[in-house]
Design an enzyme around this catalytic site. Structure first.
Site, short mmCIF file in Angstrom:
data_model
loop_
_atom_site.label_atom_id
_atom_site.label_comp_id
_atom_site.label_asym_id
_atom_site.label_seq_id
_atom_site.Cartn_x
_atom_site.Cartn_y
_atom_site.Cartn_z
N PHE A 67 39.35 -41.15 44.86
CA PHE A 67 39.65 -39.72 44.92
C PHE A 67 38.48 -38.97 45.54
O PHE A 67 37.32 -39.33 45.31
CB PHE A 67 39.87 -39.18 43.50
CG PHE A 67 40.96 -39.87 42.75
CD1 PHE A 67 42.25 -39.35 42.73
CD2 PHE A 67 40.70 -41.05 42.06
CE1 PHE A 67 43.26 -40.00 42.03
CE2 PHE A 67 41.70 -41.69 41.35
CZ PHE A 67 42.99 -41.17 41.34
N GLN A 75 47.64 -31.00 45.06
CA GLN A 75 48.21 -32.03 44.18
C GLN A 75 47.28 -33.23 44.09
O GLN A 75 46.76 -33.70 45.10
CB GLN A 75 49.59 -32.46 44.71
CG GLN A 75 50.21 -33.66 44.05
CD GLN A 75 50.57 -33.49 42.58
OE1 GLN A 75 50.69 -32.38 42.09
NE2 GLN A 75 50.71 -34.58 41.87
N LEU A 76 47.07 -33.73 42.87
CA LEU A 76 46.27 -34.94 42.69
C LEU A 76 46.81 -36.05 43.58
O LEU A 76 48.02 -36.27 43.67
CB LEU A 76 46.34 -35.39 41.22
CG LEU A 76 45.54 -36.64 40.89
CD1 LEU A 76 44.05 -36.33 40.85
CD2 LEU A 76 45.99 -37.24 39.57
N HIS A 77 45.90 -36.74 44.25
CA HIS A 77 46.29 -37.86 45.12
C HIS A 77 45.14 -38.84 45.21
O HIS A 77 43.97 -38.46 45.15
CB HIS A 77 46.70 -37.37 46.52
CG HIS A 77 45.62 -36.63 47.24
ND1 HIS A 77 45.28 -35.32 46.94
CD2 HIS A 77 44.80 -37.01 48.25
CE1 HIS A 77 44.30 -34.94 47.73
NE2 HIS A 77 43.98 -35.95 48.54
N MET A 78 45.49 -40.10 45.35
CA MET A 78 44.51 -41.16 45.48
C MET A 78 44.59 -41.72 46.89
O MET A 78 45.68 -42.00 47.39
CB MET A 78 44.76 -42.27 44.45
CG MET A 78 43.74 -43.38 44.50
SD MET A 78 43.92 -44.58 43.14
CE MET A 78 45.36 -45.49 43.68
#
Length: 159
Positions: A67, A75-78
């Site tokens: 991350f 938006q949370l993203h990996m």
């Protein structure tokens, strides 16, 4: 997977650059708490499966999952990104340092911190300062003066 979606990054910084996004709405790392540990574990397991398949089709290519400490997307993203960094979209020192310094937080470290602390604490100014650090090779750590020199160097650097 019903908990996440994996998509190609619209602005890839390497030959293979994917994003894994949970369907659960999590705006940012600062909103993570201990209840999110299972989704991060799921993201890690799913990411490992994806990277295993990619590794079979491209032997020798190394990958990382993690991350950005201060992400550019809400938006949370990996990121699942190959370490060749072959891309015409990799243009700036900020791009490079966002994947090759501590600004890029490996998924294992993220899970470990969340399990230990119950939250993720980000010193935004300290992490943003990493984006301005001098360029250096992620393999041999040789300092390089600009992006064209760096890209030429990493195309043949092997340690």
């Amino acid at each position: 997977q019903e908990k996440v979606v994996v998509v190609h990054d619209a602005y890839p910084k390497a030959r293979t650059h994917l994003l894994m996004i949970p369907f659960q709405r999590i705006d940012d790392l600062k909103y993570l708490n201990s209840s999110h540990v299972p989704i991060l574990h799921h993201m890690k397991i799913t990411g490992s499966t994806v990277l295993d398949k990619l590794s079979r089709s491209e032997p020798g290519l190394k990958f990382r999952m993690g991350f950005h400490a201060v992400p550019s997307m809400k938006q949370l993203h990996m990121h699942l990104i190959s370490q060749d960094f072959i891309s015409d979209r990799l243009k700036t020192k900020q791009h490079w340092n966002s994947f090759t310094t501590e600004f890029f937080i490996d998924v294992d470290k993220m899970i470990e911190n969340l399990e230990r602390e119950g939250k993720i604490s980000i010193n935004r100014s300290a992490y943003e300062a990493l984006l301005k650090t001098p360029l250096k090779c992620h393999i041999c750590h040789q300092p390089l003066k600009n992006m064209p020199t760096l890209k030429e160097h990493i195309s043949h650097c092997k340690i």
